[in-house]
Design a protein around this motif. Structure first.
Motif, PDB file in Angstrom:
ATOM      1  N   VAL A   1      -0.179  -1.958  -5.059  1.00  0.00           N
ATOM      2  CA  VAL A   1      -1.766  -1.896  -4.688  1.00  0.00           C
ATOM      3  C   VAL A   1      -2.704  -2.622  -4.273  1.00  0.00           C
ATOM      4  O   VAL A   1      -2.909  -2.914  -5.690  1.00  0.00           O
ATOM      5  CB  VAL A   1      -2.140  -0.122  -5.000  1.00  0.00           C
ATOM      6  N   TRP A   2      -3.490  -2.971  -3.021  1.00  0.00           N
ATOM      7  CA  TRP A   2      -4.202  -4.428  -3.548  1.00  0.00           C
ATOM      8  C   TRP A   2      -5.712  -3.469  -2.816  1.00  0.00           C
ATOM      9  O   TRP A   2      -5.417  -2.780  -1.706  1.00  0.00           O
ATOM     10  CB  TRP A   2      -4.363  -5.004  -2.434  1.00  0.00           C
ATOM     11  N   TYR A   3      -6.996  -3.310  -3.958  1.00  0.00           N
ATOM     12  CA  TYR A   3      -8.153  -2.855  -3.758  1.00  0.00           C
ATOM     13  C   TYR A   3      -9.011  -4.177  -3.648  1.00  0.00           C
ATOM     14  O   TYR A   3      -9.105  -5.214  -3.690  1.00  0.00           O
ATOM     15  CB  TYR A   3      -8.649  -2.225  -5.424  1.00  0.00           C
ATOM     16  N   GLY A   4     -10.469  -3.462  -2.724  1.00  0.00           N
ATOM     17  CA  GLY A   4     -10.955  -4.392  -1.492  1.00  0.00           C
ATOM     18  C   GLY A   4     -11.909  -4.344  -0.519  1.00  0.00           C
ATOM     19  O   GLY A   4     -11.641  -2.949  -0.123  1.00  0.00           O
ATOM     20  N   ARG A   5     -12.537  -4.803  -0.025  1.00  0.00           N
ATOM     21  CA  ARG A   5     -13.294  -4.179   0.846  1.00  0.00           C
ATOM     22  C   ARG A   5     -12.858  -4.731   2.148  1.00  0.00           C
ATOM     23  O   ARG A   5     -11.851  -6.130   2.214  1.00  0.00           O
ATOM     24  CB  ARG A   5     -14.521  -5.128   1.104  1.00  0.00           C
ATOM     25  N   GLY A   6     -12.385  -3.489   2.776  1.00  0.00           N
ATOM     26  CA  GLY A   6     -11.355  -3.756   4.137  1.00  0.00           C
ATOM     27  C   GLY A   6      -9.711  -4.284   3.679  1.00  0.00           C
ATOM     28  O   GLY A   6      -9.153  -5.085   4.776  1.00  0.00           O
ATOM     29  N   ALA A   7      -9.538  -3.211   2.900  1.00  0.00           N
ATOM     30  CA  ALA A   7      -8.527  -4.266   2.471  1.00  0.00           C
ATOM     31  C   ALA A   7      -7.099  -3.959   3.434  1.00  0.00           C
ATOM     32  O   ALA A   7      -6.077  -4.536   3.903  1.00  0.00           O
ATOM     33  CB  ALA A   7      -7.761  -3.595   1.455  1.00  0.00           C
ATOM     34  N   VAL A   8      -7.040  -3.047   4.263  1.00  0.00           N
ATOM     35  CA  VAL A   8      -6.090  -2.387   5.085  1.00  0.00           C
ATOM     36  C   VAL A   8      -6.263  -3.530   6.385  1.00  0.00           C
ATOM     37  O   VAL A   8      -5.046  -3.987   6.573  1.00  0.00           O
ATOM     38  CB  VAL A   8      -6.035  -0.606   5.426  1.00  0.00           C
TER      39      VAL A   8
END
Ligand code: ATP
Ligand code: MG
Length: 136
Positions: free
Chosen positions: A74-81
Motif C-alpha cells: 500500500v502506497w500513500y500520497g497525493r494522486g497515488a492511484v
C-alpha cells in the motif's frame, strides 16, 4: 491524500525487480504504508481479478499470479492511484512508454511485472482484500 494498492507479480519477484520497483515509488515521493510477501491461491486471485471473470485470458491470468510469491504493498500520497498507474505504464508492454515500469521491464502482456489499482474505489476494495487486518 490517497492510498493505492500495488502488487509485484511473480515474474517481477523472480526476476529480482522488487528493490528497483520499491525505489521508484520511494523516489517519486510516495510513502510505503504496508507490505507483505506471500503466494496467493486460485480462490484469492479470482477475488482480486473478479472484474475480469469470463475474459478469455482469465484462467491464464490466475495461473500466472498464483505461480509464485508476490509483493503486496500500500502506497500513500497525493494522486497515488492515477500517478501509480502512470508509473506502471500501459497494460500491454508493447504500448507502455519507456520510463514506465512495464515499458522498461516487460515485453509480454501475460508477464507484465506489476499490478496497480485503477481507481480510488478499486484501491479501497483491494486494500481491504489484501490487508484485512487493516493498515496503520
Ligand atoms: P492489472 O490489473 O494487473 O494492474 P491492468 O489494470 O493494466 O492490469 P487489466 O485489464 O485489469 O489490466 O488486466 C489484468 C491483467 O490481465 C493484466 O495486467 C495482464 O496481466 C492480463 N491481461 C489483460 N489483458 C490480457 C490479454 N489480452 N491477454 C493476456 N493477458 C491479459
Ligand atoms: Mg486492472
Amino acid at each position: 491524500m490517497e492510498t493505492t494498492f500495488i502488487m509485484i507479480k511473480p515474474d517481477g519477484v523472480q526476476r529480482g525487480l522488487v528493490g528497483k520497483i520499491i525505489s521508484r515509488f520511494e523516489e517519486k515521493g510516495f510513502i510505503l504504508k504496508a507490505l507483505k510477501f506471500l503466494q496467493i491461491d486460485r480462490s484469492f486471485a479470482s477475488q482480486h481479478y473478479a472484474d475480469l471473470a469470463g475474459k478469455p485470458f482469465f484462467d491464464g491470468l490466475i495461473d500466472y499470479v498464483t505461480s509464485g510469491p508476490v509483493v503486496a504493498m500500500v502506497w500513500y500520497g497525493r494522486g497515488a492511484v492515477l500517478t501509480g498507474r502512470k508509473m506502471l505504464g500501459a497494460t500491454k508492454p508493447a504500448d507502455s512508454n519507456p520510463g514506465t515500469i512495464r515499458g522498461d521491464y516487460a515485453v509480454d502482456v501475460g508477464r507484465n511485472v506489476i499490478h496497480g489499482s485503477d481507481s480510488v474505489e478499486s484501491a479501497q476494495k483491494e486494500i481491504a482484500l489484501w490487508f484485512p487486518e487493516g493498515i496503520t
